[in-house]
Scaffold this motif. Structure first.
Motif, mmCIF file in Angstrom:
data_model
loop_
_atom_site.group_PDB
_atom_site.id
_atom_site.type_symbol
_atom_site.label_atom_id
_atom_site.label_comp_id
_atom_site.label_asym_id
_atom_site.label_seq_id
_atom_site.Cartn_x
_atom_site.Cartn_y
_atom_site.Cartn_z
ATOM 1 N N ASP A 239 0.834 -1.210 0.000
ATOM 2 C CA ASP A 239 0.000 0.000 0.000
ATOM 3 C C ASP A 239 0.867 1.257 0.000
ATOM 4 O O ASP A 239 0.494 2.288 -0.544
ATOM 5 N N GLY A 262 0.117 2.458 -4.313
ATOM 6 C CA GLY A 262 -1.170 2.871 -3.723
ATOM 7 C C GLY A 262 -1.855 3.836 -4.673
ATOM 8 O O GLY A 262 -1.967 3.570 -5.867
ATOM 9 N N ASP A 263 -2.254 4.995 -4.130
ATOM 10 C CA ASP A 263 -2.918 5.967 -5.005
ATOM 11 C C ASP A 263 -1.942 7.005 -5.561
ATOM 12 O O ASP A 263 -2.341 8.044 -6.065
ATOM 13 N N ARG A 265 0.227 8.819 -3.965
ATOM 14 C CA ARG A 265 0.458 9.981 -3.086
ATOM 15 C C ARG A 265 1.010 9.492 -1.752
ATOM 16 O O ARG A 265 0.854 8.307 -1.421
#
Ligand SMILES: Cc1ncc(COP(=O)(O)O)c(C=O)c1O
Length: 284
Positions: A239, A262-263, A265
């Motif tokens: 993550d 992850g995203d 960021r």
């Protein structure tokens, strides 16, 4: 003007000179440290001194200075520089011998060099202020004693350039078993769910002062920190991924081989960890 220390004297950095016969130059026969200093306070000084001693003794070199002498030398560099956010580079080599021989010379006085350089202000855990990293990956081809903070960094330099040439800022390295070792100039942490994992220390990794401080901080805070092998698959499924080093503290990795982590960021666990690090950086 930056003031450096060379063999007992403070000199302008641009005037500092050593012989081409220095074994640091010819063989990479030396040990170095980089210690951060913020507002005149060094981070992890005792730990850097301990690793310096371990490295010097691993290559059979005496420490030319006592801990107190190192402390006052570095304090002088900080005072002369007046910089708020500094890295203090220090290096000890076996010194200069006019006979070039792989064998250690019987008589040789160590070369001692130190100088300050500017680093970024440390982060307090605010994601908006995080310096984020895109990294590449490479098979770890460095020598077999990566636990020694030796100045023989050509393997690391070539690995770093692999990353740079791939458009990345750092490179994550894997051993023969395709397990994560570290990065070209950082240790690595991954977050999987609520677990924070970093590869266990062995001769394939530098015992990072920042890594070890972070492990201690997370343990003290009863956070779920584990020292476990990290396979490539585990890394890629993580993550969050972080880099640690004295000058970066904890840096979020936002992409690996151009794929977002992850995203893409800085993650919530990173913010928590960097906030804790900022709280405890001067007390460990
Ligand atoms: C190969 C390598 N690993 C890890 C680190 C991080 O070590 P530290 O936290 O002591 O700066 C460094 C720092 O230069 C390094 O060169």
């Amino acid at each position: 003007m930056t003031t450096a220390y060379l063999n007992g004297e403070f000199v302008p950095l641009e005037d500092a000179r050593i012989s081409p016969m220095d074994r640091g130059f010819l063989f990479g026969d030396g040990i170095y440290e980089v210690i951060p200093s913020y507002g005149g306070n060094m981070v992890g000084f005792a730990r850097h001194m301990q690793r310096l001693d371990q490295g010097l003794s691993a290559i059979q070199l005496d420490n030319p200075l006592s801990t107190e002498a190192w402390q006052s030398l570095l304090a002088s560099l900080i005072e002369k520089d007046q910089g708020e956010h500094l890295g203090l580079y220090l290096q000890v080599t076996r010194g200069t011998s006019l006979i070039r021989n792989h064998k250690f010379p019987s008589e040789c006085r160590q070369t001692v060099f130190a100088y300050p350089f500017e680093v970024n202000a440390p982060c307090n855990g605010n994601p908006a202020e995080a310096a984020c990293y895109r990294v590449a990956t490479a098979h770890d081809r460095r020598w077999r004693r990566c636990d020694i903070k030796s100045v023989a960094l050509l393997g690391n330099v070539l690995h770093m350039m692999e990353g740079v040439n791939a458009g990345a800022d750092e490179v994550l390295l894997f051993n023969e078993q395709d397990e994560l070792t570290e990065a070209a100039a950082c240790n690595v942490f991954v977050v999987e769910g609520s677990r924070i994992v970093t590869p266990p220390l062995d001769q394939a990794k530098l015992p990072g002062v920042t890594r070890n401080m972070l492990v201690d901080i997370l343990r003290n805070e009863r956070m779920p920190i584990y020292e476990e092998t990290v396979s490539r698959a585990k890394l890629l499924a993580a993550d969050e991924v972080w880099l640690t080093s004295s000058t970066k503290e904890i840096a979020p990795v936002i992409a690996i081989d151009d794929e977002p982590v992850g995203d893409g960021r800085p993650g919530a666990v990173w913010a928590q960890a960097q906030t804790l690090f900022a709280r405890h950086r001067f007390t460990l």
